[in-house]
Motif scaffolding. Structure first.
Motif, PDB file in Angstrom:
ATOM      1  N   ILE A  34      -5.326   7.680   1.184  1.00 41.92           N
ATOM      2  CA  ILE A  34      -5.175   9.037   0.666  1.00 41.92           C
ATOM      3  C   ILE A  34      -5.755   9.045  -0.744  1.00 41.92           C
ATOM      4  CG2 ILE A  34      -3.595  10.951   0.264  1.00 41.92           C
ATOM      5  CD1 ILE A  34      -3.707   9.929   3.198  1.00 41.92           C
ATOM      6  N   GLU A  35      -6.970   9.513  -0.859  1.00 39.22           N
ATOM      7  CA  GLU A  35      -7.707   9.375  -2.120  1.00 39.22           C
ATOM      8  C   GLU A  35      -7.040  10.108  -3.267  1.00 39.22           C
ATOM      9  OE1 GLU A  35     -12.282   9.863  -3.853  1.00 39.22           O
ATOM     10  OE2 GLU A  35     -11.788  10.507  -1.818  1.00 39.22           O
ATOM     11  N   ILE A  36      -6.541  11.319  -3.036  1.00 41.77           N
ATOM     12  CA  ILE A  36      -5.992  12.121  -4.130  1.00 41.77           C
ATOM     13  C   ILE A  36      -4.782  11.437  -4.769  1.00 41.77           C
ATOM     14  CG2 ILE A  36      -4.454  13.503  -2.680  1.00 41.77           C
ATOM     15  CD1 ILE A  36      -5.134  15.891  -4.478  1.00 41.77           C
ATOM     16  N   ASP A  37      -4.045  10.645  -3.988  1.00 40.71           N
ATOM     17  CA  ASP A  37      -2.869   9.951  -4.491  1.00 40.71           C
ATOM     18  C   ASP A  37      -3.117   8.464  -4.728  1.00 40.71           C
ATOM     19  OD1 ASP A  37      -0.844  12.107  -4.398  1.00 40.71           O
ATOM     20  OD2 ASP A  37      -1.286  12.086  -2.258  1.00 40.71           O
ATOM     21  N   ASP A  38      -4.299   7.984  -4.356  1.00 37.22           N
ATOM     22  CA  ASP A  38      -4.643   6.567  -4.487  1.00 37.22           C
ATOM     23  C   ASP A  38      -3.586   5.679  -3.840  1.00 37.22           C
ATOM     24  OD1 ASP A  38      -5.975   4.232  -5.171  1.00 37.22           O
ATOM     25  OD2 ASP A  38      -5.090   4.135  -7.179  1.00 37.22           O
ATOM     26  N   LEU A  39      -3.307   5.964  -2.579  1.00 37.27           N
ATOM     27  CA  LEU A  39      -2.366   5.146  -1.821  1.00 37.27           C
ATOM     28  C   LEU A  39      -2.754   5.150  -0.347  1.00 37.27           C
ATOM     29  CD1 LEU A  39      -0.451   7.410  -0.283  1.00 37.27           C
ATOM     30  CD2 LEU A  39       0.735   7.440  -2.457  1.00 37.27           C
ATOM     31  N   TRP A  40      -2.121   4.258   0.400  1.00 34.40           N
ATOM     32  CA  TRP A  40      -2.350   4.144   1.833  1.00 34.40           C
ATOM     33  C   TRP A  40      -1.092   4.578   2.579  1.00 34.40           C
ATOM     34  CZ3 TRP A  40      -6.824   1.966   4.252  1.00 34.40           C
ATOM     35  CH2 TRP A  40      -7.800   1.513   3.351  1.00 34.40           C
ATOM     36  N   VAL A  41      -1.270   5.088   3.806  1.00 35.07           N
ATOM     37  CA  VAL A  41      -0.127   5.413   4.649  1.00 35.07           C
ATOM     38  C   VAL A  41      -0.295   4.743   6.007  1.00 35.07           C
ATOM     39  CG1 VAL A  41       0.421   7.600   3.512  1.00 35.07           C
ATOM     40  CG2 VAL A  41      -1.168   7.594   5.444  1.00 35.07           C
ATOM     41  N   ILE A  42       0.823   4.301   6.556  1.00 36.78           N
ATOM     42  CA  ILE A  42       0.892   3.731   7.902  1.00 36.78           C
ATOM     43  C   ILE A  42       1.901   4.568   8.673  1.00 36.78           C
ATOM     44  CG2 ILE A  42       1.493   1.686   9.260  1.00 36.78           C
ATOM     45  CD1 ILE A  42       0.647  -0.035   6.903  1.00 36.78           C
ATOM     46  N   SER A  43       1.537   5.032   9.867  1.00 37.38           N
ATOM     47  CA  SER A  43       2.327   6.078  10.520  1.00 37.38           C
ATOM     48  C   SER A  43       2.865   5.739  11.907  1.00 37.38           C
ATOM     49  CB  SER A  43       1.487   7.359  10.629  1.00 37.38           C
ATOM     50  OG  SER A  43       0.280   7.097  11.327  1.00 37.38           O
ATOM     51  N   ARG A  44       2.330   4.714  12.581  1.00 39.20           N
ATOM     52  CA  ARG A  44       2.754   4.428  13.954  1.00 39.20           C
ATOM     53  C   ARG A  44       3.931   3.461  13.988  1.00 39.20           C
ATOM     54  NH1 ARG A  44      -3.374   3.087  15.883  1.00 39.20           N
ATOM     55  NH2 ARG A  44      -4.240   5.182  15.597  1.00 39.20           N
ATOM     56  N   PHE A  45       4.729   3.560  15.052  1.00 38.30           N
ATOM     57  CA  PHE A  45       5.970   2.790  15.154  1.00 38.30           C
ATOM     58  C   PHE A  45       5.738   1.294  15.027  1.00 38.30           C
ATOM     59  CE2 PHE A  45       9.359   0.539  17.323  1.00 38.30           C
ATOM     60  CZ  PHE A  45      10.492   1.146  16.808  1.00 38.30           C
ATOM     61  N   GLU A  46       4.857   0.728  15.818  1.00 38.53           N
ATOM     62  CA  GLU A  46       4.656  -0.719  15.813  1.00 38.53           C
ATOM     63  C   GLU A  46       4.127  -1.205  14.463  1.00 38.53           C
ATOM     64  OE1 GLU A  46       5.608  -2.918  17.946  1.00 38.53           O
ATOM     65  OE2 GLU A  46       6.383  -1.417  19.361  1.00 38.53           O
ATOM     66  N   ASP A  47       3.191  -0.457  13.891  1.00 39.04           N
ATOM     67  CA  ASP A  47       2.601  -0.872  12.615  1.00 39.04           C
ATOM     68  C   ASP A  47       3.604  -0.776  11.475  1.00 39.04           C
ATOM     69  OD1 ASP A  47       0.104  -1.313  13.847  1.00 39.04           O
ATOM     70  OD2 ASP A  47      -0.400   0.815  13.674  1.00 39.04           O
ATOM     71  N   VAL A  48       4.409   0.289  11.463  1.00 39.86           N
ATOM     72  CA  VAL A  48       5.442   0.433  10.432  1.00 39.86           C
ATOM     73  C   VAL A  48       6.456  -0.704  10.542  1.00 39.86           C
ATOM     74  CG1 VAL A  48       7.401   1.853   9.673  1.00 39.86           C
ATOM     75  CG2 VAL A  48       5.183   2.926  10.141  1.00 39.86           C
ATOM     76  N   GLY A  49       6.884  -1.017  11.769  1.00 38.00           N
ATOM     77  CA  GLY A  49       7.847  -2.088  11.969  1.00 38.00           C
ATOM     78  C   GLY A  49       7.318  -3.436  11.522  1.00 38.00           C
ATOM     79  N   THR A  50       6.057  -3.718  11.847  1.00 38.93           N
ATOM     80  CA  THR A  50       5.447  -4.977  11.429  1.00 38.93           C
ATOM     81  C   THR A  50       5.435  -5.109   9.913  1.00 38.93           C
ATOM     82  OG1 THR A  50       4.045  -5.071  13.402  1.00 38.93           O
ATOM     83  CG2 THR A  50       3.332  -6.352  11.508  1.00 38.93           C
ATOM     84  N   ALA A  51       5.086  -4.038   9.222  1.00 34.81           N
ATOM     85  CA  ALA A  51       5.040  -4.065   7.757  1.00 34.81           C
ATOM     86  C   ALA A  51       6.434  -4.211   7.150  1.00 34.81           C
ATOM     87  CB  ALA A  51       4.363  -2.793   7.240  1.00 34.81           C
ATOM     88  N   LEU A  52       7.431  -3.506   7.697  1.00 40.50           N
ATOM     89  CA  LEU A  52       8.787  -3.597   7.168  1.00 40.50           C
ATOM     90  C   LEU A  52       9.353  -5.015   7.294  1.00 40.50           C
ATOM     91  CD1 LEU A  52      10.365  -0.292   8.542  1.00 40.50           C
ATOM     92  CD2 LEU A  52       9.972  -0.858   6.140  1.00 40.50           C
ATOM     93  N   ARG A  53       8.890  -5.729   8.319  1.00 39.23           N
ATOM     94  CA  ARG A  53       9.396  -7.090   8.536  1.00 39.23           C
ATOM     95  C   ARG A  53       8.509  -8.163   7.886  1.00 39.23           C
ATOM     96  NH1 ARG A  53      11.015  -4.430  13.498  1.00 39.23           N
ATOM     97  NH2 ARG A  53       8.905  -4.696  14.362  1.00 39.23           N
ATOM     98  N   ASP A  54       7.624  -7.751   6.995  1.00 38.70           N
ATOM     99  CA  ASP A  54       6.704  -8.685   6.341  1.00 38.70           C
ATOM    100  C   ASP A  54       6.789  -8.548   4.821  1.00 38.70           C
ATOM    101  OD1 ASP A  54       4.663 -10.401   5.638  1.00 38.70           O
ATOM    102  OD2 ASP A  54       3.038  -9.121   6.374  1.00 38.70           O
ATOM    103  N   PRO A  55       7.925  -8.954   4.228  1.00 38.59           N
ATOM    104  CA  PRO A  55       8.072  -8.816   2.769  1.00 38.59           C
ATOM    105  C   PRO A  55       7.128  -9.715   1.979  1.00 38.59           C
ATOM    106  CG  PRO A  55       9.899 -10.081   3.663  1.00 38.59           C
ATOM    107  CD  PRO A  55       9.133  -9.543   4.844  1.00 38.59           C
ATOM    108  N   ALA A  56       6.578 -10.755   2.616  1.00 39.21           N
ATOM    109  CA  ALA A  56       5.644 -11.625   1.911  1.00 39.21           C
ATOM    110  C   ALA A  56       4.358 -10.882   1.569  1.00 39.21           C
ATOM    111  CB  ALA A  56       5.323 -12.860   2.762  1.00 39.21           C
TER     112      ALA A  56
END
Length: 408
Positions: A34-56
């Motif tokens: 998201i260029e205007i905010d200079d950030l990324w978004v992840i929106s799908r269930f599997e991808d969000v879950g994978t990221a939440l479980r990867d604190p490293a």
């Protein structure tokens, strides 16, 4: 309009009506910049879950970007989030392993399912008192559910658990509101800063009193555990822990109840089913999925990471859209339908992984008991005007909810 291309988490229209934007995002790439905010978004269930479980890879230090008003860069260049985080006290929700583990253990035993079930009688008693007061304060049969019930309930419950006098509840609400405002980079006016100073002084006095005279409350438990662990938390850390428990303990259940009754008002057939339901647990799980209190979790990448076909660089702010993940059409049939008889599936209403909401069991129990008491004590609850949303990048709920209420 290409809703995915026009999506910005800080856009007022997105905050008011996020779900069509989420649906558009899920149809696109696994991650979107998201260029205007200079950030990324992840929106799908599997991808969000994978990221939440990867604190490293996905660091919780990004939480300080929220409080520092640095999530969006639309108003200029974002300061260095890591440098800012290094100047802040340790906070449970903004810590990574290994520091996160001992801090969570300090409070965890007070929020186990077994411990929380021990609060049931107290919660039910508070709910009946609040309904008595609600029915007494109706103006022409109308009442603000948020002011009279949804907010006072968790304030009284968390005050009981912390062992602090409920007589200060107006202060608790004001302090909690300021802390929540800071999730969107607000809450820094001179008056708000003065209020936060008073909160600091209040909890400083409470902590000193508990050091001298222990009880069975949560603050005493945290102080004793900290001493046993070699005082790894400073006084400033302890204050911050208390402030987090106060604000999170209030907002989670207040927003959960507000979202539930709004869904009931929009779907009266589901409210009638809930009035007859032998078990309200599926009702709570469905509202957690359908209208997540926590719409997003913010993280900072420790290294570059590939999500689907996209590579997110190191030191990027990433929003994990739990509100979108909980409506992923690849996981739920007709996910935009509120259906209390839906077969429950695990969702991210309370997150997942090491930062799964500490108070999840308490919020579930409060919501179940509150709904049970309201349905048993009333013959009618229906909207009586326009409810007011309280939405920021992270949280979604209501600040007011006019309703007509008739006693049973």
């Amino acid at each position: 309009m290409d809703m995915a291309a026009s999506y910005s988490p800080t856009d007022p229209d997105v905050l008011a009506h996020p779900y069509p934007y989420y649906a558009a995002l899920r149809k696109g790439p696994a991650a979107r910049y998201i260029e205007i905010d200079d950030l990324w978004v992840i929106s799908r269930f599997e991808d969000v879950g994978t990221a939440l479980r990867d604190p490293a890879t996905f660091s919780s230090k990004a939480l300080w970007a929220l409080f520092g008003g640095m999530v969006s860069a639309r108003e200029g260049v974002r300061p260095n989030v890591r440098e800012f985080a290094a100047t802040q006290p340790r906070s449970l929700i903004a810590l990574d392993p290994p520091d996160h583990i001992p801090m969570r253990r300090l409070a965890a035993k007070m929020f186990t399912k077994r411990a929380v079930d021990g609060y049931a009688r107290t919660i039910r008693s508070i709910c009946h008192e609040l309904v008595d007061d609600l029915l007494d304060h109706r103006d022409g049969g109308e009442v603000d559910l948020v002011a009279q019930f949804h907010h006072p309930l968790p304030v009284r419950v968390i005050a009981e658990i912390l062992g602090i006098p409920i007589e200060r509840r107006r202060d608790f609400k004001r302090w909690s509101d300021i802390l929540i405002n800071r999730l969107s980079g607000r809450g820094d006016s001179p008056q708000e800063k003065a209020d936060l100073k008073r909160m600091m002084e209040y909890f400083d006095a409470i902590i000193k009193e508990r050091r001298a005279h222990r009880s069975d409350d949560l603050i005493s438990l945290i102080i004793s555990g900290n001493e046993s662990a070699g005082e790894f938390l400073t006084g400033w850390d302890l204050f911050n822990f208390c402030a987090l428990l106060l604000s999170a303990g209030n907002e989670t259940t207040t927003n959960l109840l507000g979202n539930l009754f709004n869904a009931f008002f929009l779907n009266p057939d589901q409210f009638e089913k809930a009035r007859r339901a032998p078990d309200l647990a599926p009702v709570v799980e469905e509202i957690l999925r359908y209208e997540s209190t926590v719409q997003a979790v913010v993280r900072l990448t420790n290294s570059a990471i590939t999500v689907g076909e996209c590579t997110i660089p190191a030191d990027a702010i990433v929003l994990l859209l739990t509100g979108s993940a909980n409506r992923d059409e690849t996981r739920w049939v007709a996910p935009d339908r509120f259906d209390i008889e839906r077969e429950p599936l695990p969702h991210f209403g309370f997150g997942t992984g090491i930062h799964h909401c500490l108070g999840a069991a308490l919020a579930r129990l409060e919501t179940e008991i509150a709904t049970d008491v309201l349905r048993s004590r009333t013959s009618l609850i229906e909207p009586a005007g326009q409810a007011a949303r309280s939405a920021n990048i992270i949280l979604r709920g209501f600040s007011s909810m006019p309703a007509s209420v008739k006693p049973a």
